[in-house]
Design a protein around this motif. Sequence first.
Motif, PDB file in Angstrom:
ATOM      1  N   ARG A 186      31.677  32.538  -0.871  1.00  0.00           N
ATOM      2  CA  ARG A 186      30.504  31.946  -0.257  1.00  0.00           C
ATOM      3  C   ARG A 186      29.778  32.943   0.644  1.00  0.00           C
ATOM      4  N   ARG A 187      30.500  33.886   1.194  1.00  0.00           N
ATOM      5  CA  ARG A 187      29.864  34.959   1.978  1.00  0.00           C
ATOM      6  C   ARG A 187      29.773  36.185   1.073  1.00  0.00           C
ATOM      7  N   ILE A 188      28.689  36.231   0.331  1.00  0.00           N
ATOM      8  CA  ILE A 188      28.461  37.305  -0.632  1.00  0.00           C
ATOM      9  C   ILE A 188      27.356  38.203  -0.085  1.00  0.00           C
ATOM     10  N   ALA A 189      27.665  39.467   0.083  1.00  0.00           N
ATOM     11  CA  ALA A 189      26.674  40.428   0.578  1.00  0.00           C
ATOM     12  C   ALA A 189      26.006  41.132  -0.601  1.00  0.00           C
ATOM     13  N   HIS A 190      24.820  41.637  -0.330  1.00  0.00           N
ATOM     14  CA  HIS A 190      24.097  42.387  -1.367  1.00  0.00           C
ATOM     15  C   HIS A 190      23.626  43.714  -0.793  1.00  0.00           C
ATOM     16  N   ILE A 191      23.938  44.804  -1.512  1.00  0.00           N
ATOM     17  CA  ILE A 191      23.414  46.122  -1.167  1.00  0.00           C
ATOM     18  C   ILE A 191      22.340  46.452  -2.190  1.00  0.00           C
ATOM     19  N   GLY A 192      21.097  46.434  -1.755  1.00  0.00           N
ATOM     20  CA  GLY A 192      19.980  46.665  -2.667  1.00  0.00           C
ATOM     21  C   GLY A 192      19.680  48.143  -2.819  1.00  0.00           C
ATOM     22  N   GLY A 193      18.879  48.456  -3.837  1.00  0.00           N
ATOM     23  CA  GLY A 193      18.488  49.832  -4.090  1.00  0.00           C
ATOM     24  C   GLY A 193      17.321  50.258  -3.214  1.00  0.00           C
ATOM     25  N   HIS A 194      16.851  51.457  -3.465  1.00  0.00           N
ATOM     26  CA  HIS A 194      15.747  52.015  -2.679  1.00  0.00           C
ATOM     27  C   HIS A 194      14.494  51.156  -2.865  1.00  0.00           C
ATOM     28  N   PRO A 195      13.776  50.859  -1.772  1.00  0.00           N
ATOM     29  CA  PRO A 195      12.599  49.988  -1.871  1.00  0.00           C
ATOM     30  C   PRO A 195      11.489  50.522  -2.760  1.00  0.00           C
ATOM     31  N   ASP A 196      11.489  51.831  -3.084  1.00  0.00           N
ATOM     32  CA  ASP A 196      10.478  52.368  -3.990  1.00  0.00           C
ATOM     33  C   ASP A 196      10.672  51.881  -5.424  1.00  0.00           C
ATOM     34  N   TYR A 197      11.862  51.396  -5.725  1.00  0.00           N
ATOM     35  CA  TYR A 197      12.168  50.956  -7.084  1.00  0.00           C
ATOM     36  C   TYR A 197      11.936  49.453  -7.216  1.00  0.00           C
ATOM     37  N   ALA A 198      11.115  49.068  -8.196  1.00  0.00           N
ATOM     38  CA  ALA A 198      10.872  47.641  -8.428  1.00  0.00           C
ATOM     39  C   ALA A 198      12.158  46.916  -8.798  1.00  0.00           C
ATOM     40  N   THR A 199      13.090  47.627  -9.447  1.00  0.00           N
ATOM     41  CA  THR A 199      14.352  46.993  -9.825  1.00  0.00           C
ATOM     42  C   THR A 199      15.127  46.514  -8.608  1.00  0.00           C
ATOM     43  N   ALA A 200      14.971  47.191  -7.473  1.00  0.00           N
ATOM     44  CA  ALA A 200      15.686  46.791  -6.265  1.00  0.00           C
ATOM     45  C   ALA A 200      15.248  45.388  -5.835  1.00  0.00           C
ATOM     46  N   TYR A 207      19.784  37.714  -6.784  1.00  0.00           N
ATOM     47  CA  TYR A 207      20.873  37.380  -5.849  1.00  0.00           C
ATOM     48  C   TYR A 207      20.496  36.173  -4.991  1.00  0.00           C
ATOM     49  N   LEU A 208      19.291  36.200  -4.416  1.00  0.00           N
ATOM     50  CA  LEU A 208      18.840  35.093  -3.563  1.00  0.00           C
ATOM     51  C   LEU A 208      18.695  33.799  -4.361  1.00  0.00           C
ATOM     52  N   ALA A 209      18.221  33.914  -5.604  1.00  0.00           N
ATOM     53  CA  ALA A 209      18.046  32.715  -6.435  1.00  0.00           C
ATOM     54  C   ALA A 209      19.388  32.055  -6.720  1.00  0.00           C
ATOM     55  N   ALA A 210      20.419  32.850  -6.973  1.00  0.00           N
ATOM     56  CA  ALA A 210      21.740  32.274  -7.252  1.00  0.00           C
ATOM     57  C   ALA A 210      22.299  31.572  -6.030  1.00  0.00           C
ATOM     58  N   LEU A 211      22.103  32.160  -4.846  1.00  0.00           N
ATOM     59  CA  LEU A 211      22.546  31.495  -3.613  1.00  0.00           C
ATOM     60  C   LEU A 211      21.820  30.166  -3.432  1.00  0.00           C
ATOM     61  N   ALA A 212      20.506  30.184  -3.680  1.00  0.00           N
ATOM     62  CA  ALA A 212      19.728  28.949  -3.549  1.00  0.00           C
ATOM     63  C   ALA A 212      20.211  27.904  -4.546  1.00  0.00           C
ATOM     64  N   ASP A 213      20.528  28.336  -5.771  1.00  0.00           N
ATOM     65  CA  ASP A 213      21.046  27.400  -6.774  1.00  0.00           C
ATOM     66  C   ASP A 213      22.312  26.703  -6.278  1.00  0.00           C
ATOM     67  N   ALA A 214      23.125  27.429  -5.500  1.00  0.00           N
ATOM     68  CA  ALA A 214      24.392  26.890  -4.997  1.00  0.00           C
ATOM     69  C   ALA A 214      24.241  26.184  -3.655  1.00  0.00           C
ATOM     70  N   GLY A 215      23.004  26.121  -3.142  1.00  0.00           N
ATOM     71  CA  GLY A 215      22.762  25.459  -1.869  1.00  0.00           C
ATOM     72  C   GLY A 215      23.259  26.244  -0.670  1.00  0.00           C
ATOM     73  N   ILE A 216      23.336  27.562  -0.813  1.00  0.00           N
ATOM     74  CA  ILE A 216      23.818  28.417   0.272  1.00  0.00           C
ATOM     75  C   ILE A 216      22.628  29.085   0.954  1.00  0.00           C
ATOM     76  N   ALA A 217      22.527  28.928   2.257  1.00  0.00           N
ATOM     77  CA  ALA A 217      21.423  29.520   3.007  1.00  0.00           C
ATOM     78  C   ALA A 217      21.578  31.039   3.057  1.00  0.00           C
ATOM     79  N   THR A 218      20.443  31.728   3.020  1.00  0.00           N
ATOM     80  CA  THR A 218      20.455  33.179   3.083  1.00  0.00           C
ATOM     81  C   THR A 218      20.838  33.647   4.481  1.00  0.00           C
ATOM     82  N   ASP A 219      21.777  34.577   4.554  1.00  0.00           N
ATOM     83  CA  ASP A 219      22.148  35.197   5.823  1.00  0.00           C
ATOM     84  C   ASP A 219      21.621  36.629   5.800  1.00  0.00           C
TER      85      ASP A 219
END
Length: 340
Positions: A186-200, A207-219
């Motif tokens: 339930r406490r899942i962290a995300h390390i994103g890529g460089h902001p210059d990359y659209a893939t990041a 990641y955020l969509a999956a948390l929302a699907d599970a009803g978990i608020a973004t930390d």
Amino acid sequence: MTDGKPLRATIKHVSEHAGVSIKTVSRVLNNERYVGAETRARVQAAVDALHFRPNLAARALAGRRAFQIALVCDNPSPSYVYAMQTGIRDRCEADGVRMIAQPYDRASPHLAEQIEALVDTSRMDGIVLTPPVSDDAAVLDLLARRGIPVVRVSPGFETEDSAAVSIDNRGAAREMTAHLLSLGHRRIAHIGGHPDYATAAQRRDGYLAALADAGIATDPALIESGSYDFPSGAAAAERLLDLPQPPTAIFAGSDEMAAGALTAAHRRGLVLPRDLSVAGFGDDPLAGYVWPPLTTMRQPVRDLAWNAADLLLTADREPEHRRLDHRMVVRDSTAAPARR
């Protein structure tokens, strides 16, 4: 034979061997339409039997094609660069086309001018742009003005003017996060890529969509940024593990960053995956070398590259966007969380 050396096969030899006209051989070599499958196969068999290698300079002088394409690549992962070059080279070899691989610094204020210099000094049939250059407005405008066909790899947005090839980065990240949730994290962290990359941004959104699907608020404390490389992944993981309530799982936006996170956890004496699950993105070769072997989302870089080159070499059609499949690869770096 001349002076004991075999003569180099010519297009005339190929036409005689295949029983077709020289013009038909030329059409096959140039991958033109209006050649039947049986005839095309016969010509290709003659090419293989005679070990025929087209003279690129002569072919270029005979028509408007240069039989050469360029790859502009800037990525911190050596395995990504190698797979990109290999995929393009494989597709080019099938048509007797050369590839120019040109690295560039995405942070250079003179990026567009450097690419324009490449265009001026190297005759080419088109150019493949990889992230983040594939979203650089100045570069795209320059190539459009110069009339250079472009294929963009993993762009952040689509246009009607250029072809593109990508995977569903958002969907893939959503799937990986859902996998960690299914294990009980339930406490899942995300390390994103460089902001210059659209893939990041795309992977963070998944990641955020999956948390929302599970009803978990973004930390916000569980979201870190990296640079798609090992050091940034390790540094981000250190910050996450220093939290008063650290995560039980880390999903990194690249395998390089995930490997950094594994190392940071090992330094602290954590037992993986009992104390911490780590997942990556890409399925680079190192995913199978680290300990424990990395659960990751396979991004078919070589296939992306092959299709990018194919779109350039079949550019007589309308610009096309090809989306390739991704696939989750579950290994030993993820498991159900230990009770805390």
